[in-house]
Structure formats: C-alpha cells, structure tokens
Design an enzyme around this catalytic site. Structure first.
Site, PDB file in Angstrom:
ATOM      1  N   ASP A 102      33.029  35.913  26.782  1.00 14.62           N
ATOM      2  CA  ASP A 102      32.189  35.173  27.719  1.00 14.62           C
ATOM      3  C   ASP A 102      31.906  33.775  27.194  1.00 14.62           C
ATOM      4  O   ASP A 102      31.443  33.605  26.057  1.00 14.62           O
ATOM      5  CB  ASP A 102      30.866  35.906  27.943  1.00 14.62           C
ATOM      6  CG  ASP A 102      31.031  37.170  28.754  1.00 14.62           C
ATOM      7  OD1 ASP A 102      31.547  37.076  29.876  1.00 14.62           O
ATOM      8  OD2 ASP A 102      30.652  38.240  28.262  1.00 14.62           O
ATOM      9  N   ASP A 104      35.923  40.373  35.124  1.00 12.61           N
ATOM     10  CA  ASP A 104      34.485  40.579  34.953  1.00 12.61           C
ATOM     11  C   ASP A 104      33.608  39.924  36.020  1.00 12.61           C
ATOM     12  O   ASP A 104      32.436  40.254  36.108  1.00 12.61           O
ATOM     13  CB  ASP A 104      34.049  40.105  33.567  1.00 12.61           C
ATOM     14  CG  ASP A 104      32.730  40.718  33.124  1.00 12.61           C
ATOM     15  OD1 ASP A 104      32.417  41.841  33.577  1.00 12.61           O
ATOM     16  OD2 ASP A 104      32.007  40.095  32.335  1.00 12.61           O
ATOM     17  N   HIS A 109      37.540  40.102  25.875  1.00  9.77           N
ATOM     18  CA  HIS A 109      36.868  39.352  26.940  1.00  9.77           C
ATOM     19  C   HIS A 109      35.746  38.541  26.295  1.00  9.77           C
ATOM     20  O   HIS A 109      34.731  39.099  25.878  1.00  9.77           O
ATOM     21  CB  HIS A 109      36.310  40.289  28.003  1.00  9.77           C
ATOM     22  CG  HIS A 109      35.547  39.570  29.080  1.00  9.77           C
ATOM     23  ND1 HIS A 109      36.175  38.748  29.988  1.00  9.77           N
ATOM     24  CD2 HIS A 109      34.224  39.513  29.379  1.00  9.77           C
ATOM     25  CE1 HIS A 109      35.270  38.232  30.802  1.00  9.77           C
ATOM     26  NE2 HIS A 109      34.076  38.684  30.444  1.00  9.77           N
ATOM     27  N   HIS A 162      31.284  33.071  34.867  1.00  9.46           N
ATOM     28  CA  HIS A 162      30.632  34.089  35.688  1.00  9.46           C
ATOM     29  C   HIS A 162      29.304  34.582  35.118  1.00  9.46           C
ATOM     30  O   HIS A 162      28.661  35.449  35.739  1.00  9.46           O
ATOM     31  CB  HIS A 162      31.575  35.274  35.926  1.00  9.46           C
ATOM     32  CG  HIS A 162      32.029  35.963  34.679  1.00  9.46           C
ATOM     33  ND1 HIS A 162      33.200  35.631  34.034  1.00  9.46           N
ATOM     34  CD2 HIS A 162      31.484  36.967  33.945  1.00  9.46           C
ATOM     35  CE1 HIS A 162      33.346  36.398  32.976  1.00  9.46           C
ATOM     36  NE2 HIS A 162      32.309  37.219  32.893  1.00  9.46           N
TER      37      HIS A 162
END
Length: 993
Positions: free
Chosen positions: A35, A156, A33, A394
């Site tokens: 970001d 997430d 994941h 996000h």
C-alpha cells in the site's frame, strides 16, 4: 446467507466443466501488495519504521531480498505492481544491482504488473488522474527496462469501475485481475465457474475495449496454512517425499478442488499478501519444496508463474467460450450489513484538495510544455505529478487511512503545488513580458480564496492573471476578497468592466482559517472574466473607482430571519429559482430557455451512523456506510429544517444565503452567463455533543416519474444506469441495507430522468461523493461525515477529523444543478463538468511600479479553439523536442448526434509555441507505440471474437489530423520545434476573433 450458498451449489450442478487431459496447471504467483500509504506513511512503509503501528515488511528490504533470491534460481519468479516504491528503491541501487535487475526483467523472472505509480482507487478517482498515475509508472518501466506490463492488477480497491477496464484496454493490456466484488456475486460466480469473463466496459467504444477479467478467489492471499512469510505463523514444508507429506497432500487437494471451478486446466494461486517477502528466502525455500513434492503426485503441475504467463495458458484453450459482463462492480459488500459505500464520501476535504491539485497539475504541465521546459535546475511539475499519483491510491483519496497519513498526503500535495506555482509564475512572467527589460511581476497564488483570504487583493490595487487550461474560451465569474466597496476593474483591452461587490458572509468570517490569517476583507468583488483557450488574460483592479456594489432585496443581516414570509425569486437569462418564504428552501426551478418548470425541493439532512444493532454489530465508519435507519434528520430548530435566508441581487450574480444552524449553511447562486445553478455548502464542525455520528446529505426532491432508475458517471466518463434494489446476477437476494446498499460512486455527476416528460435533473460535483435515488423523483449526495466508532476494517481509528480548532473539520464544496430536456442536458452537463474540474488558475501581483505597456495582457497557446466535444486531456513536456499529447472525445455514442458525431482536430498549426514535425501514436499509458500493441483474442458465448481491432485512422503529415469517435482518447508523442519566435504569435487569438 445459507440460502445463497445452497442456491449457488445447486446452480453448480448445471455448470460442470471438465478439465483437459493431463494434470492441473497450478500457477504460483509470488507477489507483495504494498500500500502506498495506509496505516503508515509512504516513507514509513518503505523504510520499515513505526512497527508498533503496523507490523509490515519494509518495502526496501522486500525488493532487496526478492532480487537476491531470484538471482539464485532461474525458475523462480516474482510479480511487482507499485512503481512509486520501486522507483524510490531503483534510484538507490548501484550499477551492479541495476544490471542484475535488468537481466531478471528481460528473462521474465521479475514481471511488472499493472505498472501504475500506485494501485489507484476506482470509485472516487477522476479518469484524468487514473491515466496520469498509470502513465507515470508505465513510462518509468518503459524508459528503464524497455518493457510494458500486459495485465492489470487491481486486487485491493473496494469495487471496480468500467472506466478502469476501458483504460486497461486503451493501454494495450490483454487482461485484468480484480478481487473485491460483492460477496454474493463472488460466491455465485465461484460455484458457477464464472470468475473469469469478458468485460464489455464501454457501450460507446464497443468490443474494441472488451477486457478478459479474472476475479481472484477468495482474495489475493495464499491458500490456508501456506503463507511462508516472516509475518506468518504457518508451518514450513518438510523434506518428506511421496505420499507421507501431509502438508503437500493438503495443497494438492486444495488445488484440485479449486480447479473444478474454472473452465480451463489452469488455476492461479497468489503466494503473498500485504508487505510480504521481507525475507524472500523463507518464501522461496518453502515454495521450491512444495513444487518438487507436489509434482511427484502427477495430478498437478505446479510452477512458478506470473499473471501474464497464466493468461497465456488460459488463452491457449480455444474451446472455451466466455460469459460476458456489462456495467461495473459497485456497490461492494463483504457481508449482508457491510456495504463499503462510506469511503465514497469519507474525508471530503482531502477528496476536494486532490481534485484541485489534479487540475492545478494539468495547468502546470501545459505551461511547462509551452515554455519548452524549465531548464535543468528550474522548478518542475514532477513533485506534484508524484504527489497527485500517490493520493489516487485506494487507501488515500478514499479517506480510509489513518489521520496522520492523510496529513502526509496533503503535505506532499502542498509541496508539489508550491513548486508548480513557481513553474506557472515563471512561465506567465515570460509570456507576458514584451521585452527583456520588462520587470518581473511578483505573482502569488492565493491558497485560501475558498474562505475569502488573499493578502494581495486585501492590500490595495492589484493585477490578476487568469489562466484557462481548457482548449476553448472560458467566460465565468471570479470572486475576490477586497477591503473596500470602491473597486474598478480594467480588462486586457483597457476597457472598464462591471464589478459587483457584496459583503462576505458572516459564516465565512467564523471559519478558523479566516481568523488565523487575520483576514481584512469585508467584501467580495465579483468579476466576469473572458480568457482565451490554453491562455491567460490580465485584469487590473483599483480601489479608487466608483461604487458598484450589489443591491440588497433586504437590508437584514444574512444571519437573521427575513421579516416577511413571501416567496423569493432570483433569476438570470437561463434560470429562475423560487424559494419558499417560510422554509427558505428551493421550491421551483424554471429553465427560461427551454420553457421548462418543475417543482424542485432541496434540503440538507443527516443520517445517524450505526453503532451496531441486533442484526449485526457493524459500525458506520471510514469504509462502511451504515445508518442506524433509513430516517434522515433535520438541522433546523424544532425539527422543521427551516433555513433562515437573506438575498443579494445584482447585474452579475444573484444569490440566496441559507443558514440552517451555526454549522450548516448554503449559498444558492445564479451567475449572469452560466446555464447552471450553483449550490455552495459550508458544513462543520459537525456537532457531536450528543455523541451521535452524523452523515450529512444534500437531497433533491422532484415529482419526476423515474421508475426506480437513476444515473451516475464512471470516473467522470461514461454514464452507468442504476436501478434501486436491482441485482441482475442474483435477483433472489434482497439487500439488507436499503440505504447503503443503493449508494454508488459519483465522481463527476448524477442525474434522474422523467422520460415521459422529457425532463432531466443533473447534479455536478466538485469532488467524489456517494449518492443514490432512494425513492422515485429524488437524488441525494453525501457531502460530509463525522463518526465516533471504528468500523473494524484495520484502521483502528474512527472517522473523526478535527480542524485547526480541534472541534471538527469545516468543509466547503459545490454542486452545480441543471434542469433541462434530456438532449440539452447532455451538452450542458459535459461543458459545466469540464469547467468545474478545470477551474481557471488565478495569480495576483501588486500594481506598484508596473507599467501595463510592458506586458502582453492576453495570450492563447492555440491558434484556434478545439471543438466543444473534444477535450485537451494532456499537454506534457517530456524533453526539449517531445511533447506528450492526449485528445479526448467527451461525449457518448447515444448523446445527441450534434455532439456524439466523430470529431477531427488538425494538429499541424494548432499550437502557437511550437511547430509539429512528427506524430507517433501511443497506447493510453504513453509508454508503447500503438502499432506494437497486440492483445490476446477471446471467444464469447455470444459468438464473437474479442477484442475487435480499434481501426483508428492514421495521423500523418502534413496536417496531422486526429479523428475521434465518441469516448475515444488518443495519445501521441509529438516531436516539436521550438526554434520559432513564439512571441510574434502571442496575439494570434485576437486575430482569430
């Protein structure tokens, strides 16, 4: 909390699901994941810099080592989501590596999941931006690899919206994976085997949008002690065969226990975490051993897998009937006092700038398409497309990043915006010039109109080009800073039009930017403009005309208290607004057209941010909203919250200026031809001399009987009904945070209704905010936050933004207020929200040396306006013969029939700049032909097989008529011909009128 677990276990005894014969299929999904910015900037994460801020694998190395390891063993698989990073990596690879990646993708070893430019937030993002950022990534995958993702992967974001699920269905996804839902709901779903379900996400579009949804449990991390990344300290798998391998036995036990909570013979285990696989070899060496030794046991079938492969296995069990979920997954809480509803309003400056840049991007893409591109070396919209896509992440638009990362997002937006201004200036010049010899206008775009700074208009006579990106005519007011009261304005038909001049508020003059730019303006000139659809109109302003300034009800300085205490009234043809002479607040509102009057009180207050208490040590911060009580505090002196007011009345607009204190003020305006009341607030720098964090709200109070019910939008689209303190899945659990636990995302609008009286009060927002109705008849929205303590969610930084002065951030924003019947509100709120989102673009040029006879003073890109219930969502240049087009029915099925009826648009002669030769319908992502989309079918406990076919009417020659049902968005690749002389048609809109 113990009661929740006990009850969940009790319920579990009534929901036992036996596995199919044979071993449990354990799907290992290798993933990272990544970001797109959070504690570090996008570039720092990609290159692996600044490890002292965040120890994270460099994305560049992650992709390098994953590709290398996949190539060594065909059984290995990997799933990747963030295309902003992958595209950057891809551009740096040589042909040999690219060929290797092509083979991995085609074999299914490397699977793209989700496929968006980033993993966007779902609460604070407008649906237009969700579609755009997904489309950028999906089209990158399609154009480079010829494949399309089949599953959504939003693991997430802090809560999940119904529109996100709708978008996935329209993009052709068969399923979606999510993770962050309310902690109690997650426990209950786990112990009742309901982590997988059918999500009915659109009441207007019906079962055609139903999406199979799987909730990851407990999160998207590996099982305990089974992380094999360089960032982890878990022990490796030892080369021990048989029953003596304790670590493998632990894994088998964990898998079998988890398998009891799922309805099929399959479970998915996420083998990865944030920025994992910087050394992919370490992961794969251990997983190879784990698979080998675990499968020797015989009770499990462990395999490398991907989310789409897992879904195919689950779908094969046609005996299972799936429960149905409606609504969305908000608010999100991780513990009884940990409601993540603060991010709904955090960093309002960035939220507002992101919304503004998104609207600017749509106008830029439209003009680029009308112009048939900008040539190989010309400016383009690409940088702004990427920057707007990145800020939907996000941990970006949510305001949950570090300050230096927020600055980086803003910088990227600005760079893209500057290039898009070059696009717009070039196209507007080319459209306006009547001949090759017409001199180019030196067009500029004033960045600081919101604080009354614009060098061109402050320097004398000027031309103003107003571009309308809506597909219907726009009539509205623009306010321009000028240095003199003597201003005259000429419209495109060479007629002098009314101008209203009024003094700039002293509150504006105090803003740091106004001072820094040495602004000369003393006045605002209010000008009502009328602009054709998808077109522009040019206005000429001269400072040598007669005085046409506004008339003051009182000559007092706007900062001083009115000398009399009688009530004050302003009005236009739609509304009359009465203010209490003593308090300075709105007192009553009358809708003149609908003959409705209601007591409405609006005030600004603040909550005190918690720093922990005896119940929990949780602070209020960037993520978490936790006031220290339900009490709101006033801004006025002596705790009376009174506002000093001054009044301006004129033929074009009337306004009441309210000043609560030196850092809190508001202007309430009525424009001549607008059926809404504008409230423009200026908040900041928030005073923290008392060492108290403050969360500022605007609260509307009425005598409506709302029965604990209010309504919010889902990403600017469908309406979601909310009920205060109502939790349908687990009514036994009482919310421990009565304020934060009832806060919901408001992307575009919120409203309350009194159904017995047929009244609705609607508030429209110019950026995402959190809000609620905490008592019957009230509606509140949070507009600014400044907090002094971190909320322990990984940022290690309080939400204490500082502006140029270092004293805190000043925020100026708008709400539009509508009071009307329920049916009439449905129309007005959609039209006003569309205008608030797609505010006209203003470009200015000095008049020196320009002869208006050399220019087309008006242009429309459409031969006819679209119906009011149809929105032109996308007009985007792809290449010299292809345009990407999206049309959007913007009313819901339960809106009044006049607006919710199906709509039709004939494309054949709609656009002026080009002729349409062929139309191919695509999925919403613009990456795959609609005819090629085949979604998996599922059975529900309600006895239905879903999703049902969309059955969209075909769009065929010669008329290319598009039919739209309520809330439907249709996407097309349009093959066009630019060979005709569009200049001959520039004045077609005048003929249409």
């Amino acid at each position: 909390m113990n009661m929740v677990i006990i009850l969940a276990v009790f319920l579990c005894t009534f929901f036992s699901f036996s596995l199919q014969e044979g071993p449990l299929n354990v799907h290992l999904v290798c993933h990272t994941h990544d970001d797109v910015g959070w504690l570090k900037t996008i570039d720092d994460y990609y290159y692996g810099r600044k490890m002292e801020i965040h120890r994270a694998g460099a994305v560049e190395s992650i992709l390098d080592t994953v590709v290398s390891e996949l190539a060594q063993d065909q059984k290995r698989k990997f799933s990747y989501a963030e295309i902003a990073f992958f595209a950057k990596w891809w551009d740096a690879q040589n042909d040999t590596v690219k060929q290797m990646v092509h083979e991995l993708v085609q074999s299914g070893q490397l699977e793209f999941i989700n496929g968006g430019w980033c993993s966007n937030d779902e609460a604070t993002v407008h649906y237009n931006a969700i579609i755009d950022q997904m489309s950028i990534g999906l089209r990158f995958i399609s154009s480079n690899f010829g494949v399309q993702p089949l599953v959504g992967w939003q693991i997430d974001p802090f809560g999940h919206s119904s529109f996100q699920a709708t978008a996935y269905s329209l993009m052709g996804f068969s399923s979606g994976f999510i993770s962050r839902i309310d902690f109690v709901e997650k426990y209950v779903r786990y112990y009742t085997s309901e982590l997988e379900m059918m999500w009915q996400n659109s009441h207007s579009l019906g079962h055609s949008m139903d999406l199979f949804t799987s909730i990851l449990y407990p999160h998207y991390i590996p099982p305990p002690d089974f992380c094999f990344d360089e960032l982890c300290t878990d022990s490796p798998i030892k080369d021990i065969e048989g029953a003596h391998n304790n670590k493998v036995n632990e894994f088998i036990s964990y898998s079998l226990n988890k398998g009891r909570h799922f309805k099929t013979n399959n479970i998915l285990l996420t083998m990865g975490n944030d920025f994992n696989y910087g050394d992919a070899g370490k992961w794969y060496r251990n997983l190879d051993k784990l698979i080998k030794y675990a499968n020797e046991n015989g009770s499990v079938n462990v395999m490398y897998s991907t989310p789409s492969l897992y879904m195919k296995y689950v779908n094969q069990d046609n005996k299972v009937k799936w429960e149905v979920k409606k609504g969305d997954f908000f608010p999100y809480a991780t513990a009884p006092h940990h409601y993540w509803s603060g991010y709904l309003s955090s960093r309002p400056g960035l939220k507002g700038y992101a919304r503004k840049c998104n609207a600017h991007l749509q106008a830029c893409k439209q003009l680029e398409a009308i112009h048939n591109g900008m040539g190989d070396n010309g400016p383009s919209s690409v940088k702004l497309q990427h920057a707007v896509g990145e800020v939907q992440h996000h941990d970006a638009i949510t305001g949950t990043e570090k300050q230096h990362v927020a600055n980086d997002y803003a910088k990227r937006l600005h760079i893209g915006e500057v290039e898009c201004r070059s696009v717009m200036a070039t196209v507007l010049n080319d459209l306006a010039a009547k001949g090759a010899n017409a001199p180019k206008m030196n067009l500029s775009f004033c960045e600081y109109l919101n604080i009354s700074v614009c060098p061109v208009t402050e320097g004398g006579d000027f031309n103003m080009v107003v571009y309308n990106s809506l597909a219907r005519p726009y009539t509205g007011m623009v306010r321009i800073p000028v240095i003199k009261e003597d201003v005259s304005v000429t419209d495109p038909n060479n007629n002098k039009i009314p101008v209203q001049v009024m003094p700039i508020s002293p509150m504006t003059k105090r803003t740091p930017a106004f001072v820094r730019y040495n602004a000369q303006a003393q006045f605002h000139a209010a000008i009502e403009v009328t602009v054709p659809p998808l077109g522009y109109a040019m206005y000429t302003a001269s400072t040598t005309g007669s005085k046409q300034h506004s008339k003051f009800v009182t000559k007092s300085d706007p900062l001083h208290v009115k000398t009399k205490s009688e009530d004050v009234v302003i009005r236009n043809k739609f509304y009359q607004v009465k203010f209490d002479g003593k308090s300075g607040h709105i007192k009553t509102i009358t809708n003149i057209e609908s003959s409705i009057s209601s007591d409405v009180n609006q005030q600004l207050y603040w909550y005190c941010g918690s720093t922990g208490d005896k119940e929990d040590n949780q602070n209020s911060g960037a993520y978490v909203f936790r006031p220290n009580s339900s009490i709101v505090f006033p801004f006025g002196k002596d705790n009376n919250n009174n506002a000093n007011i001054s009044v301006i009345k004129g033929d074009l607009l009337s306004e009441v200026r309210q000043v609560y204190n030196p850092w809190v003020s508001q202007v309430v305006r009525l424009y001549k031809n607008k059926p809404s009341i504008e409230l423009e607030y200026t908040i900041g720098p928030i005073d923290i001399k008392d060492n108290l964090g403050k969360e500022v709200i605007s609260r509307f109070s009425t005598n409506f009987k709302t029965k604990s019910t209010f309504y919010t939008d889902s990403n600017g689209r469908e309406t979601i009904k909310r009920m205060r303190d109502y939790l349908p899945l687990y009514p036994f659990y009482k919310r421990t945070e009565p304020v934060a636990g009832n806060y919901y995302p408001i992307t575009s609008r919120a409203f309350i209704r009194d159904e017995d009286s047929n009244l609705q009060l609607t508030v429209l927002t110019d950026r995402a905010q959190g809000g609620s109705s905490l008592t019957d008849g009230t509606l509140e929205l949070m507009i600014h936050r400044r907090l002094l303590h971190d909320d322990s969610r990984g940022v290690f930084e309080p939400l204490n933004e500082t502006g140029e002065s270092g004293d805190g951030l000043v925020i100026r924003g708008k709400h539009l207020l509508i009071l009307d019947t329920i049916d009439e509100s449905a129309y007005t709120q959609r039209m006003m929200a569309e205008e608030l989102m797609m505010t006209p673009e203003l470009a200015f040029a000095p008049t020196d040396g320009l002869q208006l006879g050399d220019y087309n003073l008006k242009y429309s890109g459409l031969s006819t306006a679209l119906p009011d219930n149809v929105h032109l969502l996308t007009l985007e240049y792809l290449d010299k013969s292809t345009i990407l087009l999206r049309l959007d029915h913007q009313f819901e099925s339960d809106d009044p029939k006049e607006w919710s009826a199906p709509a039709s648009v004939k494309l054949s002669d709609l656009f002026v700049a080009f002729k349409i030769k062929e139309v191919t319908e695509l999925g919403l992502g613009g990456n795959v032909a609609l005819s090629d989309i085949k979604r998996l079918q599922w059975k529900t406990v309600e006895g239905q097989t879903v999703p049902s076919p969309m059955n969209l009417p075909p769009v065929t020659a010669p008329d290319f008529t598009v039919s739209l049902s309520p809330m439907m968005i249709r996407t097309f690749n349009v093959t066009v011909d630019f060979s005709g002389d569009a200049n001959l048609q520039y004045n077609s809109y005048d003929k249409m009128l």
